[in-house]
Each structure stands twice: as C-alpha cells, then as structure tokens.
Design a protein around this motif. Structure first.
Motif, PDB file in Angstrom:
ATOM      1  N   LYS A 254       3.966   7.830  -6.432  1.00  0.00           N
ATOM      2  CA  LYS A 254       5.415   7.052  -6.647  1.00  0.00           C
ATOM      3  C   LYS A 254       5.448   5.807  -6.673  1.00  0.00           C
ATOM      4  O   LYS A 254       6.289   4.698  -7.122  1.00  0.00           O
ATOM      5  N   ASP A 255       4.146   5.208  -6.036  1.00  0.00           N
ATOM      6  CA  ASP A 255       3.993   3.714  -6.246  1.00  0.00           C
ATOM      7  C   ASP A 255       3.404   3.040  -7.300  1.00  0.00           C
ATOM      8  O   ASP A 255       2.990   2.146  -7.209  1.00  0.00           O
ATOM      9  N   LYS A 256       2.996   3.981  -8.244  1.00  0.00           N
ATOM     10  CA  LYS A 256       2.197   3.753  -9.305  1.00  0.00           C
ATOM     11  C   LYS A 256       2.951   3.326 -10.567  1.00  0.00           C
ATOM     12  O   LYS A 256       3.977   4.303 -10.707  1.00  0.00           O
TER      13      LYS A 256
ATOM     14  N   ALA B 180       5.610   1.682   5.705  1.00  0.00           N
ATOM     15  CA  ALA B 180       5.222   2.972   5.251  1.00  0.00           C
ATOM     16  C   ALA B 180       4.894   2.951   3.829  1.00  0.00           C
ATOM     17  O   ALA B 180       4.335   3.996   3.320  1.00  0.00           O
ATOM     18  N   SER B 181       5.600   1.997   3.107  1.00  0.00           N
ATOM     19  CA  SER B 181       5.669   2.230   1.595  1.00  0.00           C
ATOM     20  C   SER B 181       5.460   0.756   1.029  1.00  0.00           C
ATOM     21  O   SER B 181       6.365  -0.133   1.701  1.00  0.00           O
ATOM     22  N   ILE B 182       5.010   0.737  -0.175  1.00  0.00           N
ATOM     23  CA  ILE B 182       4.826  -0.669  -0.685  1.00  0.00           C
ATOM     24  C   ILE B 182       6.372  -1.284  -1.014  1.00  0.00           C
ATOM     25  O   ILE B 182       6.780  -2.256  -1.356  1.00  0.00           O
ATOM     26  N   ASP B 183       7.524  -0.128  -1.339  1.00  0.00           N
ATOM     27  CA  ASP B 183       8.865  -0.547  -1.334  1.00  0.00           C
ATOM     28  C   ASP B 183       9.406  -1.263  -0.094  1.00  0.00           C
ATOM     29  O   ASP B 183      10.303  -2.106  -0.502  1.00  0.00           O
ATOM     30  N   GLU B 184       9.182  -1.069   1.105  1.00  0.00           N
ATOM     31  CA  GLU B 184       9.673  -1.705   2.302  1.00  0.00           C
ATOM     32  C   GLU B 184       9.716  -3.008   2.229  1.00  0.00           C
ATOM     33  O   GLU B 184      10.918  -3.688   2.515  1.00  0.00           O
TER      34      GLU B 184
ATOM     35  N   LYS C 102       2.616  -0.846  -8.341  1.00  0.00           N
ATOM     36  CA  LYS C 102       3.734  -1.360  -8.904  1.00  0.00           C
ATOM     37  C   LYS C 102       4.358  -2.863  -8.396  1.00  0.00           C
ATOM     38  O   LYS C 102       5.236  -3.366  -8.828  1.00  0.00           O
ATOM     39  N   ASN C 103       3.378  -3.216  -7.232  1.00  0.00           N
ATOM     40  CA  ASN C 103       3.715  -4.469  -6.592  1.00  0.00           C
ATOM     41  C   ASN C 103       2.938  -5.622  -6.879  1.00  0.00           C
ATOM     42  O   ASN C 103       2.910  -6.552  -6.009  1.00  0.00           O
TER      43      ASN C 103
END
Length: 432
Positions: free
Chosen positions: A232-234, A414-418, A39-40
């Motif tokens: 959850k990253d997709k 730890a996550s692509i959200d960070e 998603k990024n």
C-alpha cells in the motif's frame, strides 16, 4: 521488485509476436512504467533519472564531435577550433558536451549526498551503492581524459601532473606511467590513448548503469523515511514519477541552457584556449572544478619542507607524493565501504538528530576542499586543506562507526504515511 507486475497486453499481433520471442517491451514496461515505487519520494530522487539523461547526452554529442576531431598533437587544437568555427552547430555541440560534463557531475554529486543523507547505502542496497561509486570512478577517468583532448595548456600540463602521480606507487609506478604516456613524456601516443579510452569508457559506464538499475529494482528504491514498505506504500512509476521527472528535467534544462548560451566558458580555464606548449609551464595548474576536492586532498600532503598537521607521516618513510596518492584514492575507498563503516540500524538522517548535523559538516568540509583545490598552495591554504582532509577521513573512519553505537535515534514511524498524516491511530516503531 517488478516481478509481480503483469505483462502488458498488446493489441497488435506483430508486437505480441515480437515480444513473445524477445520480451524487451514487456521488460521495459515492468521496470520503467509499472515499476512499484515508494509514494513519498521527494525531488531529490529526480537526480537519478537526470544522471541517465546526461549520460545519454554526453554519448550522443561525443560521437558527433569525434567525427570532426583529429587525435594528433599537431592538429588536435586546430580541429577543436574547426568544430567551433566551421562545423554547423559545432559550437553548440562542443559547449553542450563540455558543460554537460559539469552538469553530469553536479547531478551525480547531489545524487550521492542524497544517498548519504537518507542512508541509501545500507542493507540490502550495499551492492547498489558500490556500483554507484564505480560509476563515479569511471566518470572521473572519462572526464580527465576528455579534458586532455583539446590539447591546450591546461590539458597538457594537467595530463603531465596527474599521470606522474602513478610514479609514486612502489615498484610498478614508473612502468605504469610509461604505459600511460606511450613513451617517456606526454606526447602523441598519450593523446591517442586518451582519445580511445575517452570514447570507450562512456559505453562501459552505460553497462554499469544497467547493473545499477538492476540492483536498484531488486529491492526497490529507498525513501525519505528510510523504512521498509508494504504494497500500500507503493505507486506505479508512470505516470506519477514520469511527470515529476519531466518537471525536474525542465528546471534542470533551464539551468543547463544558461551555461551553454550565456556562460559557456565560465566553468573552464582560460589557459586551455592557449595551444599546449611543453616549454611553458602555467603559473597555477588546476583541474576542472569537479576534481578540486580530490585535488585538494592530494595536494594537502605537503610536509617534507613545511611543518603541518600531517608531518608525522614522514616519520614512517612515506613520501608526500605517495601519501597524496593514497589519500586521494582513499577518499573514494571510504565511499565504497561506507555501508559497513556506518553502524547505525536507522537509515534516514530524519530520525538521527546527531548524524544530521554531522552530515552537514561533511557538506561544508567538501565545499572547503573544493575552495582549497582551486587556490595557490600557500602555507595558510595548506593548513586549511590538511584540517579539511583530516575531518573528511575522521567522518567516515571514526565518527560514523562511533555514532552508530552512541546515538539514540528518534522512534521510527510505522508507515511512510505517518510523517504526512500525523500519528493518529498509528503506533510508532522503536528505533533499533
């Protein structure tokens, strides 16, 4: 990667019947609609779909142009003029095809440099990357043969110079050149061979692109952060990335249309509007711009009568011609095996502070090589080309392996959200 996506539900009984026996629609839905993508992804990931669109455009325009082209040395040049002047919208087809080759290479080069920056060649995507390099080689062969077809001055002499390079290969070089020519000089058999291969190779490229997409969907797309993803990253590819790709395509088509309608010959060479003449050699033989970096590497191997940084190769009995051929193909071979040359465990340059600068030095080096390839080979130009060539190989063969051992990457998120949300409540992963 798309194996977890459920099959689409068809309201039409006919579609259900067809898809039950030939699940092409279900496969397309899984791989191009519901395919889970990171998603990024930024706009640099648009260039993969743009490359596919350009390939389709080149195939369609090429098939129509082939209906009006005559592959004979006495008629080829005139048949191109016939397309431009007499065929309905022939000028548009030819300009779209000729400039489309340049646009195709622009898109693919950006796609490659994006992969180098974000580490898309690293495990488990090594074969995906290698298939991409094979596509680049097939593109170069196709574009070279297509450049010969108008049978202008630069077409003829470019074919003569490039095909002669194979004669530098020990033992088998001369037979290869004779086979390529279909005789003892560039003539009608050569043009017929090149036309046949130029028509065939785009379909080979299409087949390799299919394998490229299959390998991509096996492990999924890389992402700007360069870390492995969780569910959850997709997000589904459609509608999120189809809309993004359509916006990128719109901007790209504006850029492409400028060259077709306002500067159709800007990226070509004026000598190619002169019919081929074997008795008149052009003052300066240069290939199309997208070959110039490799042409500069080839031509930088001048040391037999000129003291240059590469003159030591003559001590080993390697002729300048053979060294140039080896260096030119070696520059592609470096890309082919870069997955193993780069020893760093971190993918993205975002977390590699030294590699980030080294990457931009490579970009500058390639721009310098492009400039050198288009210049008359004076002493100063040869020196610049040889230093640029040396740095190109140092980047892949020396700097990348050492940098992976010596560089201290930044901690990975730890996550692509960070990177977007900050470090609130998210523990960073230590870089390996």
């Amino acid at each position: 990667m798309a194996a977890d996506v459920p099959n689409p539900v068809f309201k039409s009984g006919v579609l259900r019947w067809i898809d039950d026996r030939l699940p092409l629609i279900s496969w397309s839905y899984k791989e191009f609609v519901a395919y889970p993508a990171p998603k990024n992804l930024n706009y640099f990931w648009n260039f993969g779909s743009l490359a596919g669109i350009m390939l389709a455009l080149q195939i369609v325009t090429g098939i129509v142009l082939a209906m009006h082209y005559t592959p004979h040395v006495l008629h080829a040049f005139d048949s191109v003029e016939h397309i431009m002047r007499d065929v309905n919208y022939g000028w548009l087809l030819r300009y779209a095809h000729a400039n489309g080759a340049s646009m195709f290479f622009i898109v693919v080069y950006i796609h490659i440099f994006r992969g180098l920056y974000y580490g898309s060649y690293k495990a488990p995507r090594e074969l995906l990357w290698m298939l991409g390099v094979i596509i680049l080689l097939l593109m170069m062969a196709t574009a070279f043969m297509g450049y010969v077809l108008p049978w202008g001055q630069m077409s003829f002499w470019g074919a003569t110079v490039i095909t002669n390079l194979f004669s530098a290969i020990p033992f088998v070089g001369d037979p290869i050149v004779t086979w390529l020519w279909g005789g003892f000089s560039v003539d009608n058999p050569t043009l017929n061979r090149f036309f046949s291969l130029h028509y065939l190779l785009p379909f080979v490229i299409f087949a390799v692109v299919f394998l490229h997409i299959l390998a991509l969907h096996q492990f999924g797309s890389n992402n700007p952060v360069g870390i492995d993803l969780t569910k959850k990253d997709k997000i589904p590819f459609h509608p999120y990335y189809t809309v993004k790709d359509l916006f990128g395509l719109t901007i790209f088509l504006i850029f492409f249309s400028f060259f077709i309608f306002f500067a159709p010959n800007y990226l070509g060479h004026p000598d190619n509007y002169i019919p081929a003449n074997p008795l008149s050699t052009p003052a300066h033989i240069v290939p199309e711009w997208y070959f110039l970096p490799f042409y500069a590497i080839l031509r930088s191997m001048i040391y037999e009568q000129l003291f240059t940084p590469l003159s030591f190769l003559a001590w080993f009995g390697i002729s300048a011609k053979l060294a140039g051929v080896l260096a030119m193909f070696g520059s592609i071979a470096c890309l082919l095996v870069v997955s193993w040359l780069d020893t760093s465990k971190v993918r993205s340059a975002t977390f590699r502070p030294i590699y980030k600068w080294v990457f931009w030095l490579l970009v500058i080096d390639c721009i310098v090589l492009t400039w050198v390839g288009g210049q008359v080979p004076t002493r100063g130009v040869v020196w610049i080309g040889q230093f640029a060539t040396l740095y190109y190989f140092l980047h892949f063969l020396v700097i990348l392996p050492l940098l992976g051992k010596l560089e201290r990457p930044l901690p990975l998120p730890a996550s692509i959200d960070e990177p977007v949300l900050g470090r609130r409540g998210v523990a960073a992963q230590p870089a390996e």
